[in-house]
Design an enzyme around this catalytic site. Structure first.
Site, PDB file in Angstrom:
ATOM      1  N   ASP A  37      16.645 -35.625  92.318  1.00 59.86           N
ATOM      2  CA  ASP A  37      15.966 -34.702  92.546  1.00 59.86           C
ATOM      3  C   ASP A  37      17.275 -33.220  92.272  1.00 59.86           C
ATOM      4  OD1 ASP A  37      13.363 -34.893  93.001  1.00 59.86           O
ATOM      5  OD2 ASP A  37      14.020 -35.473  94.898  1.00 59.86           O
ATOM      6  N   HIS A  96      15.505 -42.333  87.544  1.00 59.14           N
ATOM      7  CA  HIS A  96      15.209 -42.351  88.566  1.00 59.14           C
ATOM      8  C   HIS A  96      15.402 -40.694  88.376  1.00 59.14           C
ATOM      9  CE1 HIS A  96      14.797 -42.298  93.284  1.00 59.14           C
ATOM     10  NE2 HIS A  96      14.171 -41.268  92.406  1.00 59.14           N
ATOM     11  N   HIS A 152       8.881 -46.111  95.038  1.00 59.27           N
ATOM     12  CA  HIS A 152      10.611 -45.412  96.108  1.00 59.27           C
ATOM     13  C   HIS A 152       9.889 -46.353  96.698  1.00 59.27           C
ATOM     14  CE1 HIS A 152      10.621 -42.173  93.895  1.00 59.27           C
ATOM     15  NE2 HIS A 152      11.355 -41.281  94.718  1.00 59.27           N
ATOM     16  N   HIS A 184      13.438 -36.670  88.999  1.00 64.37           N
ATOM     17  CA  HIS A 184      11.147 -36.121  89.261  1.00 64.37           C
ATOM     18  C   HIS A 184      11.338 -35.193  89.191  1.00 64.37           C
ATOM     19  CE1 HIS A 184      10.356 -38.382  92.742  1.00 64.37           C
ATOM     20  NE2 HIS A 184      11.804 -38.862  92.952  1.00 64.37           N
ATOM     21  N   GLU A 186      14.880 -46.276 100.632  1.00 64.46           N
ATOM     22  CA  GLU A 186      15.046 -44.732 101.621  1.00 64.46           C
ATOM     23  C   GLU A 186      15.702 -43.907 102.478  1.00 64.46           C
ATOM     24  OE1 GLU A 186      13.359 -41.356  99.882  1.00 64.46           O
ATOM     25  OE2 GLU A 186      15.031 -40.251 100.057  1.00 64.46           O
TER      26      GLU A 186
END
Ligand code: ADE
Ligand code: ZN
Length: 351
Positions: free
Chosen positions: A291, A29, A209, A31, A212
């Site tokens: 990220d 995971h 996703h 991005h 979250e």
């Protein structure tokens, strides 16, 4: 595949930090646009003559104070505006893959957001060619295997997702699956039922996703309507015990991103993160960076901070690393080789 190494109890507690850093792992995971460091944003802005609304690297980094997912996404999409040419996408992905290699990541399944770029007039081919070059280099120069997963932006329409899929299909051999990201609340998985059904027919792997910021119902629908094979984040599953039982029974992996969850205020502090609770419930949790340029660190920083704050031991470290390989979309024979390397790493720490 192996269960816990027999001599795992011989690993001294004061070696746990070194162990989680050194152990081989997979990242499921990440991005790629979220790996764009402020320094590279400024470098690319200069190279491409793109004006940025921040005067310096420091000013940009200072703006990384988020209150929720949307407050982050607004800055994340602005940062991606400097990406124009194939070389830019290669540079970004190459920088990430070098950091992954340094953190002993053997395999990465990398999300990319084509709509963030095609909406600015950057052709899909430019994006995928640049990313593919970095992926190929990672294998040959770093020994890191990497695959790409195309994410649809859920704040856009299903029609736009279909249009993106059409643009992507000539390059289907370059990505292994599709995911669903961006603003979760108000954009439930079922909005993308038909495009995911089409991707499934095309033989693509499916993730989304869910849970979250969104409720457990989004996890149920990601599984039952979209038929995804992994849930990205999924930490809110604990609000629904029946859902937890199902995830455990079916061995559905959750790609948990601890530092992201703290920075986006999903949990107030790392001490309150539910990673240990997820493992205790028998869920196939993994640790990931989401990220990393925005949330304070790459894979090993995520491991270091979770292990420093939560009741996690060497057995948890082994389980998390093994889960990351088992939950990957790699061939089974490859997974066995990675788990063998994991076992060797633990044996060294127990010796
Ligand atoms: N895009 C990049 N990071 C994301 C996240 N944490 N959630 C949803 N969409 C994203
Ligand atoms: Zn994410």
């Amino acid at each position: 595949m192996s269960s816990l190494p027999a001599d795992i109890h011989r690993i001294p507690a004061d070696r746990l930090g070194a162990l989680v850093a050194a152990m081989p792992k997979a990242e499921l995971h990440i991005h790629i646009e979220g790996s764009l460091e402020p320094e590279l944003i400024f470098q690319l802005a200069q190279r491409n003559r793109v004006a940025l609304p921040y005067p310096s690297v420091e000013a940009l980094r200072a703006a990384y104070a988020f209150t929720d997912l949307q407050s982050f996404l607004d800055i994340y999409y602005a940062g991606a505006s400097v990406l124009l040419h194939e070389q830019d996408f290669e540079d970004m992905a190459w920088a990430y893959l070098q950091k992954a290699a340094a953190d002993n990541v053997l395999h990465a399944e990398i999300f990319f957001d084509p709509q963030t770029h095609t909406a600015r007039g950057v052709p899909f081919k430019t994006v995928i060619d640049g990313l593919s070059r970095a992926v190929d280099r990672a294998q040959s120069e770093l020994g890191v295997s990497a695959s790409l997963i195309l994410c649809f932006l859920r704040h856009l329409s299903e029609e736009e997702a279909f249009a993106t899929l059409e643009e992507a299909l000539p390059f289907q051999d370059r990505f292994i699956g599709v995911g669903l990201d961006s603003s979760e609340r108000g954009h439930p998985p079922e909005k993308f039922a038909r495009v995911f059904a089409r991707c499934r027919d095309l033989g693509l792997r499916l993730v989304a996703h869910a849970g979250e910021e969104g409720p457990p119902a989004y996890i149920w629908n990601a599984l039952d309507v979209l038929k995804v094979e992994r849930i990205d984040h999924g930490v809110r599953c604990v609000e629904d015990p029946t859902l937890v039982q199902r995830l455990a029974r079916e061995g559905i992996a959750l790609t948990v991103c601890p530092l992201s969850n703290i920075k986006l205020c999903v949990f107030p502090q790392m001490q309150q993160h539910n990673l240990a609770q997820l493992l205790d419930a028998g869920l196939k949790a993994t640790v990931n960076s989401d990220d990393p340029a925005y949330f304070g660190g790459y894979m090993n920083q995520n491991f270091a901070e979770t292990f420093a704050s939560l009741p996690l031991d060497a057995a948890a470290a082994y389980t998390l690393a093994r889960n990351s390989f088992e939950a990957s979309f790699a061939e089974r024979s490859q997974k066995v080789k990675w788990v063998d390397r994991l076992d060797e790493s633990f044996a060294r720490f127990a010796a």
